[in-house]
Design an enzyme around this catalytic site. Structure first.
Site, PDB file in Angstrom:
ATOM      1  CG  ASP A  50     -10.433  -0.532   4.932  1.00 45.26           C
ATOM      2  OD1 ASP A  50     -10.125  -1.014   3.831  1.00 45.26           O
ATOM      3  OD2 ASP A  50      -9.753  -0.680   5.958  1.00 45.26           O
ATOM      4  CD  GLN A  52      -3.839  -4.624   6.397  1.00 45.86           C
ATOM      5  OE1 GLN A  52      -3.852  -3.582   5.758  1.00 45.86           O
ATOM      6  NE2 GLN A  52      -4.225  -5.763   5.878  1.00 45.86           N
ATOM      7  CE  LYS A  90      -3.891  -2.406   2.061  1.00 45.02           C
ATOM      8  NZ  LYS A  90      -4.564  -2.874   3.274  1.00 45.02           N
TER       9      LYS A  90
HETATM   10  N1  GUN Z   1      -7.025  -6.996   5.714  1.00 44.79           N
HETATM   11  C1  GUN Z   1      -7.169  -7.687   4.550  1.00 44.79           C
HETATM   12  N2  GUN Z   1      -7.743  -6.914   3.617  1.00 44.79           N
HETATM   13  C2  GUN Z   1      -7.959  -5.715   4.171  1.00 44.79           C
HETATM   14  C3  GUN Z   1      -8.541  -4.484   3.697  1.00 44.79           C
HETATM   15  O1  GUN Z   1      -8.974  -4.343   2.549  1.00 44.79           O
HETATM   16  N3  GUN Z   1      -8.582  -3.480   4.596  1.00 44.79           N
HETATM   17  C4  GUN Z   1      -8.137  -3.611   5.864  1.00 44.79           C
HETATM   18  N4  GUN Z   1      -8.249  -2.579   6.681  1.00 44.79           N
HETATM   19  N5  GUN Z   1      -7.613  -4.725   6.346  1.00 44.79           N
HETATM   20  C5  GUN Z   1      -7.528  -5.759   5.488  1.00 44.79           C
END
Ligand code: GUN
Length: 285
Positions: free
Chosen positions: A120, A97, A53
């Protein structure tokens, strides 16, 4: 005939390029988009996602702030950090996350994030907007799946779409987005009876259950579009929830793993960060 492959990597690159151009314009007008990514603990998979990211942000010209906290971080400490970021004018998007360590209630954290910065798309306010057809920020993975679908099936109206998996991040929002495009949606889960009977009726099949190779070719309607959201690690190799070999003998279109949905999730996070900037600055597009 074998399925055609949906090249998520190429589409993701196209989207990231478009985002980069828009970020450049914002920078010229004095706004530098900023994304905060919080990682609690050191789960290796989460570590990899977070690094990817940050890399994508750099490529798009978005400022990223990765905050790493120890596994034992108490909930109130994380809550305080989120609240500080809510008020930080240099931060337009906040991503915590998931999953979080057990001492932290995920819902409490998600609900503390400002809905305007919730890249998100999982704050209750954004979930509500999504289901009422007024989506603001959409969860990145289903948003990415929709971008792939729209490029493959230009008109989703009346198509029979089956989603397997009902998570907050993928299955449920995927169903909402398909419904918004006037598909006829069936949402399946671990208690669903006669799953193969249902999946065999699907023009569009989205699989997000985290079970490697679960969907076999015989569960797929010939010619269907199959979107595989799974990212499973087996003996160091990444595989999807769909058994690629047998599926590619039945599906019309199929996303590979890796190189399908995965890169799209990150591209849509970049897109969402941009949309969050527009939302916070009241820029209409
Ligand atoms: N863990 C796995 N995929 C994601 C996601 O798209 N967002 C977040 N915050 N955590 C994740």
């Amino acid at each position: 005939m074998l399925s055609q492959i949906i090249d998520g990597k190429a589409v993701a690159q196209e989207i990231r390029k478009k985002v980069a151009a828009e970020v450049q314009k914002l920078r010229e007008s004095g706004t530098i988009p900023g994304l905060a990514v919080i990682l609690v603990g050191n789960d290796p998979a989460s570590e990899l996602y977070v690094n990817n990211k940050a890399k994508a942000c750099e490529e798009c010209g978005i400022n990223s702030k990765v905050i790493r906290l120890p596994q034992k971080t108490p909930e109130d400490e994380l809550l305080l950090l989120v609240k500080q970021l809510n008020y930080d004018p240099e931060i337009h998007g906040i991503l915590v996350q998931l999953p979080l360590p057990l001492q932290i209630r995920e819902r409490a954290i998600i609900e503390a994030i400002s809905p305007l910065k919730d890249v998100d798309g999982i704050h209750p306010e954004n979930i509500g907007k999504l289901w009422t057809g007024n989506a603001y920020l959409k969860p990145c993975t289903p948003y990415g799946c929709m971008e792939l679908l729209k490029r493959t099936v230009p008109d989703l109206r009346g198509k029979k779409a089956v989603v397997i998996g009902r998570s907050i991040l993928v299955g449920k929002p995927m169903a909402a987005l398909l419904l918004q495009e006037n598909a006829t949606v069936t949402l399946c889960h671990s208690y669903t009876q006669n799953l193969p009977g249902i999946t065999r009726s699907a023009d569009i099949l989205v699989v997000a259950i985290g079970k490697p190779g679960y969907v076999k070719g015989e569960m797929i309607k010939p010619g269907a579009v199959v979107i595989d959201v799974g990212i499973n690690r087996i003996e160091g190799k990444i595989t999807g929830d769909v058994d690629f070999a047998s599926a590619s003998e039945r599906a019309g279109w199929l996303t590979p793993v890796p190189g399908g949905v995965g890169p799209m999730t990150i591209a849509m996070l970049m897109q969402n960060t941009l949309e969050a900037v527009y939302g916070q600055k009241n820029i209409l597009r």
